[in-house]
Scaffold this motif. Structure first.
Motif, PDB file in Angstrom:
ATOM      1  N   LEU A   1      -0.184  14.299  -7.508  1.00 57.31           N
ATOM      2  CA  LEU A   1       0.074  14.634  -6.232  1.00 57.31           C
ATOM      3  C   LEU A   1       0.899  13.145  -5.788  1.00 57.31           C
ATOM      4  O   LEU A   1       1.939  13.409  -5.045  1.00 57.31           O
ATOM      5  N   ALA A  52       6.362  23.542  -3.243  1.00 51.25           N
ATOM      6  CA  ALA A  52       7.457  22.853  -3.327  1.00 51.25           C
ATOM      7  C   ALA A  52       7.352  21.477  -2.289  1.00 51.25           C
ATOM      8  O   ALA A  52       7.917  20.715  -2.841  1.00 51.25           O
ATOM      9  N   ALA A  53       6.481  21.580  -1.382  1.00 49.06           N
ATOM     10  CA  ALA A  53       6.263  20.665  -0.515  1.00 49.06           C
ATOM     11  C   ALA A  53       5.256  19.633  -0.890  1.00 49.06           C
ATOM     12  O   ALA A  53       4.823  18.649  -0.396  1.00 49.06           O
ATOM     13  N   GLY A  54       4.853  19.852  -2.191  1.00 55.77           N
ATOM     14  CA  GLY A  54       3.878  19.116  -2.864  1.00 55.77           C
ATOM     15  C   GLY A  54       2.447  19.223  -2.787  1.00 55.77           C
ATOM     16  O   GLY A  54       1.486  18.530  -3.052  1.00 55.77           O
ATOM     17  N   ILE A  55       2.098  20.373  -2.079  1.00 56.51           N
ATOM     18  CA  ILE A  55       0.857  21.164  -2.061  1.00 56.51           C
ATOM     19  C   ILE A  55      -0.042  21.408  -3.159  1.00 56.51           C
ATOM     20  O   ILE A  55       0.511  22.357  -3.950  1.00 56.51           O
ATOM     21  N   ASP A  56      -1.159  21.007  -3.486  1.00 55.47           N
ATOM     22  CA  ASP A  56      -1.718  21.509  -4.690  1.00 55.47           C
ATOM     23  C   ASP A  56      -2.452  22.833  -4.394  1.00 55.47           C
ATOM     24  O   ASP A  56      -3.541  23.040  -3.729  1.00 55.47           O
ATOM     25  N   LEU A  57      -1.805  23.843  -4.564  1.00 57.31           N
ATOM     26  CA  LEU A  57      -2.456  25.206  -4.393  1.00 57.31           C
ATOM     27  C   LEU A  57      -3.776  25.481  -4.740  1.00 57.31           C
ATOM     28  O   LEU A  57      -4.515  26.199  -4.129  1.00 57.31           O
ATOM     29  N   TYR A 106       3.548  31.000   3.368  1.00 54.48           N
ATOM     30  CA  TYR A 106       4.545  31.268   2.114  1.00 54.48           C
ATOM     31  C   TYR A 106       4.250  30.158   0.878  1.00 54.48           C
ATOM     32  O   TYR A 106       4.735  29.219   1.023  1.00 54.48           O
ATOM     33  N   PRO A 107       3.191  30.575   0.077  1.00 53.59           N
ATOM     34  CA  PRO A 107       2.894  29.580  -0.946  1.00 53.59           C
ATOM     35  C   PRO A 107       3.744  28.881  -1.855  1.00 53.59           C
ATOM     36  O   PRO A 107       3.585  27.747  -2.133  1.00 53.59           O
ATOM     37  N   PRO A 108       4.989  29.666  -2.046  1.00 50.45           N
ATOM     38  CA  PRO A 108       5.921  28.907  -2.716  1.00 50.45           C
ATOM     39  C   PRO A 108       6.474  27.844  -2.185  1.00 50.45           C
ATOM     40  O   PRO A 108       6.806  26.667  -2.838  1.00 50.45           O
ATOM     41  N   ASP A 109       6.621  27.676  -0.986  1.00 52.15           N
ATOM     42  CA  ASP A 109       7.231  26.752  -0.053  1.00 52.15           C
ATOM     43  C   ASP A 109       6.155  25.332   0.060  1.00 52.15           C
ATOM     44  O   ASP A 109       6.434  24.545  -0.046  1.00 52.15           O
ATOM     45  N   LEU A 110       4.909  25.842   0.077  1.00 51.09           N
ATOM     46  CA  LEU A 110       3.720  24.988   0.062  1.00 51.09           C
ATOM     47  C   LEU A 110       4.008  24.068  -1.472  1.00 51.09           C
ATOM     48  O   LEU A 110       3.487  22.886  -1.340  1.00 51.09           O
ATOM     49  N   THR A 144       1.932  20.608   7.014  1.00 47.73           N
ATOM     50  CA  THR A 144       2.053  20.856   5.682  1.00 47.73           C
ATOM     51  C   THR A 144       2.026  19.376   5.306  1.00 47.73           C
ATOM     52  O   THR A 144       1.487  19.100   4.215  1.00 47.73           O
ATOM     53  N   LEU A 149       6.572  33.578   6.153  1.00 45.35           N
ATOM     54  CA  LEU A 149       7.236  34.993   5.363  1.00 45.35           C
ATOM     55  C   LEU A 149       6.527  36.019   6.181  1.00 45.35           C
ATOM     56  O   LEU A 149       5.390  36.125   6.224  1.00 45.35           O
ATOM     57  N   VAL A 156       8.980  24.092   5.399  1.00 51.32           N
ATOM     58  CA  VAL A 156       8.465  25.342   4.916  1.00 51.32           C
ATOM     59  C   VAL A 156       8.817  26.599   5.722  1.00 51.32           C
ATOM     60  O   VAL A 156       9.219  26.280   6.836  1.00 51.32           O
ATOM     61  N   ARG A 157       8.662  27.521   5.120  1.00 49.79           N
ATOM     62  CA  ARG A 157       8.981  29.025   5.655  1.00 49.79           C
ATOM     63  C   ARG A 157       7.782  29.496   6.005  1.00 49.79           C
ATOM     64  O   ARG A 157       7.010  29.686   5.359  1.00 49.79           O
ATOM     65  N   ARG A 183      -5.573  17.589  -7.306  1.00 49.04           N
ATOM     66  CA  ARG A 183      -5.063  16.660  -8.588  1.00 49.04           C
ATOM     67  C   ARG A 183      -4.406  15.366  -8.156  1.00 49.04           C
ATOM     68  O   ARG A 183      -3.154  15.458  -7.875  1.00 49.04           O
ATOM     69  N   CYS A 212       9.267  18.574   2.702  1.00 52.37           N
ATOM     70  CA  CYS A 212      10.377  19.668   2.579  1.00 52.37           C
ATOM     71  C   CYS A 212      10.070  20.678   3.720  1.00 52.37           C
ATOM     72  O   CYS A 212       8.593  20.657   4.079  1.00 52.37           O
ATOM     73  N   LEU A 245       0.728  31.552  -7.795  1.00 60.65           N
ATOM     74  CA  LEU A 245       2.216  31.920  -7.887  1.00 60.65           C
ATOM     75  C   LEU A 245       2.628  32.763  -9.027  1.00 60.65           C
ATOM     76  O   LEU A 245       1.972  32.592  -9.951  1.00 60.65           O
TER      77      LEU A 245
END
Lengths: 514, 204
Positions: free
Chosen positions: A409, B73-78, B67-71, B43, A424, A421-422, A405, A419, A383
């Protein structure tokens, strides 16, 4: 003292930080710190200017640093990454001297012998400037000090911002006397004890009687005194370089059948692997040069995430790489080069539980995918701080697999709802102009709904409600970007993510909530 | 006890949450067309697997729309999620080939394959191989497809087929109802409706 006894120290300031910032997509403008270990109890070892501006200092616990700056990015470097960077720097310095000695791992210090370089480069100052320029070209910030003693050159290099050349050993000792004791990687307790009697620099230390230092301040300070006085002379211990491990196979007549090429390589590889093994190394990459006669030669590189000497694994990767490669002509000659690395010795932990999933097997599977589909096919998301959605992340190529982790988590999971998700779109899709385009352009406001015809399937229906706007603007230094983001509910119960591009006065579809 | 759960109990349905659906060793197909909640459901299943310490991979087309920012936000460890971008000029062939390699290694606990807009290969041989490997290595294998509920699934070897429906957003929340279209292990399932957060900027 003649030229032969001279020594130069090349220092890479904030070595770990520079290594971290070389990762794809990283920038020195980020609020980023290095930590000595993962988790909130780890301590900051190095930080970017942006992080320091936010109040983050070295020695701070990560938990406290995150309290000061919520956007702080924390990186824990692995020894392999530092070793690899050190190896790369040694190779870069090889062109300036045949004798290069790397400092302790992760120190960012390298000593090189300037003897005999005057004929190629002229005076030492020109030679040192050439080193500085070359390292800057390949993206490293560095300082160079040409002197006589290992310890003194390094101390001076770490506290200098420019090239320094000493003609006499006495000048070197005199210059080093200004170097502060803080920052010399000494125990804080000792430095504080010396500061209490107003001993703050190496010069202050040298004025103390050497005989009593050991009993009063310990062995480290006594050794420092000896080093700083220039009384001890350690010869250079350059790293040993082995011959490159290469093989060449000529084909007469030229060969284009993939299996035959593969079998030819399979025949040559055991000998190459045995030579690598003798040097105590394992293969980390394989370079392939295909001479195609009149056609342009092809150079390939096959990376191996976990260094190995396993012939079958390497042949498998070669097979996948060759199968994905269309050959425009038959191969006249084939060159194989094995790049090796010393295997790291993992700490033996007898009490540790054996992991259920083997990371080496995971990485081996990724190696196969990279060999078949290229390096960019295996990635990890990283990010970024950015206004535009498409700039808020990058796909970084990766060759390793990490365990999640779980504690963090699980802590986040408890009490938090899931949540949506979208998706893109890689490129926003322009939406058709609505019939009332003229009126809406005059008003400079999106007063009409965009048409989804031709972009979304008929089941999507028409837009029945908009949520928004959420304005994003920026990029004025390149091309002004001003977008009003909306969520559009359709009669088909879909939820689209649209934006109205104000400078272009047009609607775009940028994603869907899925 | 709510009316829904009373009714489900009286009908002998086992009630589970969305995240509980993905049990190790199963091939799960998340169906649907257009924008419903397939990605969000996947997810959620991925997050559960990560919480259990499983290594994870997400496989999508080269021009995939993750879309990684949403992942995040959904609690995924990127950091712990490997994302593969593979060509689709031969349909899903390359995606499924890579899936098989990952499964065969036995080193991944959850693999999500996004087949939206991609034609799966004909026949059932590929599906049989994936199911056998997933079972052998206890991997949660999640395939996202865009077939509608009334259309046929990827094949008879799919162990669990689900489809999600999202309610219109209201006050930053959406209600998610997941229908179990097929469950080959155990009795009929009823997935408890859940309230999910909407993405940033969608307060409803």
């Amino acid at each position: 003292m003649g030229e032969r006894s001279r020594l130069a120290c090349v220092s890479i300031p904030d070595f770990g930080l520079q290594v971290a910032l070389r990762r794809p997509g990283r920038s020195a403008d980020e609020t980023l710190v290095l930590a000595d270990r993962p988790g909130p109890q780890g301590r900051v070892t190095s930080s970017t200017l942006a992080a320091r501006r936010a109040g983050v200092r070295s020695g701070l616990r990560i938990g406290a640093a995150l309290g000061l700056c919520a956007e702080l990015q924390v990186i824990v470097l692995e020894d392999e990454e530092l070793e690899s960077a050190g190896e790369m720097l040694c190779e870069a310095l090889d062109r300036f001297s045949p004798q290069v000695e790397p400092g302790p791992p992760g120190s960012g210090a390298f000593w090189i012998d300037p003897a005999g370089m005057a004929r190629l480069y002229g005076p030492p100052a020109v030679w040192a400037e050439a080193i500085l320029d070359h390292l800057a070209e390949i993206g490293w910030r560095s300082t160079v000090v040409v002197g006589f003693r290992r310890f003194l050159t390094r101390a001076l290099a770490e506290f200098s911002a420019e090239v320094r050349i000493f003609e006499r050993p006495e000048d070197e000792v005199a210059a080093a006397s200004e170097v502060p004791l803080r920052g010399l990687d000494l125990p804080k307790r000792r430095v504080s004890a010396l500061a209490s009697i107003e001993v703050d620099t190496l010069g202050d230390l040298l004025r103390l009687p050497a005989a009593e230092l050991r009993s009063r301040f310990g062995a480290e300070i006594a050794k420092l005194h000896v080093d700083a006085s220039g009384a001890r002379w350690d010869p250079l211990r350059p790293r040993l370089r082995r011959e490159p491990i290469v093989a060449s196979i000529a084909f007469d007549p030229p060969e284009e059948v993939e299996e035959r090429l593969l079998f030819a390589m399979k025949g040559a590889l055991p000998q190459l692997l045995a030579r690598l093994d003798e040097a105590g190394e394992r293969a980390r990459a394989l370079l392939l040069h295909l001479d195609l006669g009149d056609a342009e030669a092809i150079d390939l590189r096959v990376e191996i995430a976990t260094p190995t000497t396993d012939l079958l694994q390497i042949v498998d990767l070669l097979r996948l790489r060759l199968s994905a490669l269309p050959l425009p002509a038959a191969v006249v000659e084939l060159g194989l080069t094995l790049e090796g690395t010393r295997p790291s010795r993992p700490q033996i932990d007898l009490l540790a539980e054996r992991e259920r999933r083997d990371p080496r097997l995971a990485e081996r599977a990724l190696d196969r995918i990279r060999a078949a589909y290229g390096e960019a096919s295996v990635t990890r998301a990283s990010l970024r701080e950015a206004h535009l959605p498409e700039a808020s992340f990058v796909w970084e190529p990766t060759d390793s697999v990490r365990q999640p982790r779980t504690k963090e988590l699980a802590a986040n999971l408890s009490g938090a709802s899931s949540c949506l998700v979208r998706r893109l779109l890689r490129r926003p899709i322009p939406l058709a102009a609505s019939p009332s385009e003229e009126r809406f352009q005059e008003a400079d406001e999106p007063r009409c709904l965009p048409s989804l015809a031709g972009v979304m399937p008929p089941t999507c229906g028409a837009i029945r409600r908009l949520h928004g706007p959420h304005r994003i603007s920026g990029g004025w230094w390149v091309r002004p970007v001003e977008r009003d983001y909306y969520y559009a509910e359709t009669t088909g119960d879909e939820l689209l993510w649209l934006f109205y591009d104000r400078p272009r006065r047009r609607w775009f579809l940028h994603g869907v909530v899925d | 006890m709510t009316n829904g759960s009373l009714e489900a109990k009286s009908r002998g349905l086992e009630q589970v949450s969305v995240a509980d659906l993905a049990r190790p060793g199963r091939l799960i197909e998340i169906s649907g067309r257009g924008a419903n909640a397939r990605l969000s459901t996947a997810t959620s299943l991925l997050r559960r697997a990560q919480v259990e310490g499983e290594t994870s991979a997400w496989i999508q087309a080269e021009q995939g729309a993750l879309y990684p920012p949403d992942l995040a936000a959904a609690g995924i460890d990127l950091e712990a999620l490997v994302v593969l971008h593979l060509p689709t000029d031969q349909g899903a062939r390359d995606l499924l080939r890579a899936t098989e390699w990952l499964l065969r290694s036995g080193a991944y606990g959850v693999i999500v394959v996004d087949l939206s807009g991609i034609r799966p290969p004909r026949g059932q041989a590929w599906c049989a191989r994936l199911v056998a490997l997933a079972r052998e290595h206890e991997v949660r294998l999640i395939l996202i497809t865009d077939t509608q509920a009334h259309q046929s699934s990827l094949g008879p070897l799919v162990g669990l087929r689900i489809a999600g429906h999202r309610s219109p957003p209201l006050a930053g929340q959406c209600s998610l109802n997941v229908d179990v279209l097929r469950n080959k292990s155990g009795g009929p399932l009823r997935v408890l409706p859940e309230s999910w957060r909407t993405p940033l900027g969608l307060e409803g």
